[in-house]
Design a protein around this motif. Structure first.
Motif, short mmCIF file in Angstrom:
data_model
loop_
_atom_site.label_atom_id
_atom_site.label_comp_id
_atom_site.label_asym_id
_atom_site.label_seq_id
_atom_site.Cartn_x
_atom_site.Cartn_y
_atom_site.Cartn_z
N TRP A 389 57.33 40.25 38.58
CA TRP A 389 57.16 39.14 39.51
C TRP A 389 56.24 39.51 40.66
O TRP A 389 55.42 38.69 41.10
CB TRP A 389 58.52 38.67 40.02
N ARG A 390 56.34 40.73 41.15
CA ARG A 390 55.42 41.15 42.21
C ARG A 390 53.98 41.16 41.69
O ARG A 390 53.05 40.73 42.38
CB ARG A 390 55.81 42.54 42.72
N GLY A 393 52.67 37.66 41.51
CA GLY A 393 52.28 37.16 42.82
C GLY A 393 50.93 37.69 43.26
O GLY A 393 50.09 36.94 43.79
N THR A 419 61.73 34.19 42.51
CA THR A 419 60.48 33.61 43.03
C THR A 419 60.10 34.21 44.38
O THR A 419 58.94 34.19 44.77
CB THR A 419 60.60 32.08 43.16
N LEU A 422 57.41 36.88 44.46
CA LEU A 422 55.99 36.52 44.42
C LEU A 422 55.32 36.78 45.77
O LEU A 422 54.11 37.03 45.83
CB LEU A 422 55.82 35.04 44.05
#
Length: 439
Positions: A389-390, A393, A419, A422
């Motif tokens: 997820w990082r 983002g 989320t 992100l």
């Protein structure tokens, strides 16, 4: 039924994952299906049309898993087991459905109970009761016993009960699979995305993000049906998003895939479609000429691969080499491999050239359907959910820093807390809520 109703109006129901009903509704209203009196309900849409409309929906719907034809309904009188048995046995002309002689005529019954089920609370027992009614009436009218076959039924029936109302449908789809099984996924993935959900979410991106209302425009039969020139899935897994995007870009009816027709061979005149795939092809009232006409029409509406490739770019990437290989094989089976640009690498270093106005779609691990442990075991390197997820983002922010004003990013997530990883704030959001995979 099918034969005698080929030009008269039938009552039908298309099933979808809860949350996708607006998208399904728009598909049904499209110029290629031409359904009428479309009504949304939880988990699908009821609609009306001729048998040709029904066959088109089986062939063209991307977001639906089943298309059902209503055989009989009772508004409020079914409040006991006896009433249900008698209704199923007497309200349908079973002689027009079952042939005079037994020819492997098997049946399967699935029952659902909606709100206000009353005395009905056991779907397995109710399915058995409906099956008994069908077996008894066929034995009385035809003189043979219908056999139950859960895997490959000749007549798949679905019964829905709520508030005393009863609806009996027969399923117009493959005997052993739902419509979202396109047949191209030959290589397994530990957490595959449903083809129907992927296609529906892609269709939802076809609307400018001017608010939160889900209003979707299904592609028309034209070369301009794809509303953007570049689509990128930086975490493509087994390739479901890129493959479904390619099928949409080609204006290719997804139901053709199970007939052994692909965008690659669709224009070969000598290439005949596979028969016997759907159960309705075995029924007494099946109109084979109508079905062939609908199939051939769908083939003629497909946009040639070379024409699509000139105008549209579809990219896919994944950190796992095995997943990229699976994507490649699946795309080859689907006949769209020539349209996809697939690569293998960590999203932290994946920066393809994307024009402003591109669409980024992603289904990163949620930490629910695919745990950190499974990700580590499946991936080529030891990266977990939060890293994914990082990285996503940073991937999206990169294009914002490049001055992109029109590029959209659509992310499928079953865990809202992720989320936050992100670490970015959207200038505008549009949410499509869908119940999928128990989440």
């Amino acid at each position: 039924y099918m034969g005698e109703c080929s030009s008269s109006m039938l009552k039908l129901f298309a099933v979808c994952a809860p949350g996708l009903e607006p998208i399904l509704r728009t598909e049904l209203a499209s110029g290629v299906i031409k359904a009428s009196n479309i009504q949304q309900s939880i988990g699908g849409c009821s609609f009306e049309g001729t048998m040709e409309t029904a066959l088109r929906s089986v062939l063209w719907l991307r977001s639906s898993t089943r298309v059902l034809q209503l055989l009989s309904s009772a508004p409020s009188d079914i409040t006991s087991n006896t009433a249900l048995y008698d209704f199923v046995k007497t309200s349908i002309d079973w002689k027009s459905i079952f042939p005079e002689k037994f020819v492997a005529n098997t049946v399967a019954v699935a029952t659902t109970i909606g709100r206000g089920g009353g005395v009905f609370n056991h779907t397995l027992y109710l399915s058995q009761l409906v099956k008994d009614a069908v077996v008894d009436v066929v034995r009385e009218t035809r003189g043979y016993r219908v056999v139950v076959d859960i895997q490959e039924p000749w007549l798949p029936l679905r019964v829905h009960l709520h508030d005393g109302a009863c609806y009996v449908y027969r399923c117009l789809s493959q005997s052993s699979a739902t419509l979202h099984f396109r047949g191209y996924r030959k290589s397994p993935h530990p957490s595959p995305l449903s083809e129907a959900v992927a296609a529906a979410l892609l269709l939802s991106t076809f609307v400018p993000t001017s608010g939160t209302t889900t209003t979707v425009t299904a592609p028309a039969a034209s070369s301009n049906s794809f509303p953007f020139t570049t689509l990128c899935d930086p975490m493509c897994g087994s390739g479901t998003f890129p493959i479904e995007a390619a099928l949409i870009a080609c204006n290719f009816a997804p139901g053709l895939l199970n007939l052994s027709v692909t965008p690659q061979n669709v224009s070969i005149v000598s290439k005949r479609h596979k028969t016997g795939v759907h159960v309705f092809e075995q029924w007494l009232d099946h109109d084979s000429r109508m079905w062939t006409r609908v199939v051939e029409e769908a083939r003629s509406l497909s946009i040639p691969l070379h024409q699509v490739k000139q105008n549209i770019k579809i990219l896919g990437n994944d950190i796992d080499k095995q997943s990229v290989n699976s994507s490649t094989r699946n795309a080859q089976v689907a006949g769209v491999a020539d349209l996809l640009e697939l690569s293998c690498g960590d999203i932290s270093s994946y920066r393809p050239s994307l024009p402003d106005g591109s669409v980024i779609v992603a289904n990163p691990p949620w930490d629910i359907r695919l745990s950190d442990k499974n990700v580590r075991e499946h991936s080529a390197a030891s990266f977990g959910v939060e890293h994914s997820w990082r990285g996503l983002g940073e991937f999206a922010k990169f294009y914002g820093q490049q001055g992109h004003q029109q590029t959209q990013a659509w992310v499928l997530c079953g865990n809202r807390s992720l989320t936050q990883k992100l670490k970015m704030k959207a200038t505008e959001t549009k949410t499509v809520k869908v119940e999928y995979g128990g989440v």
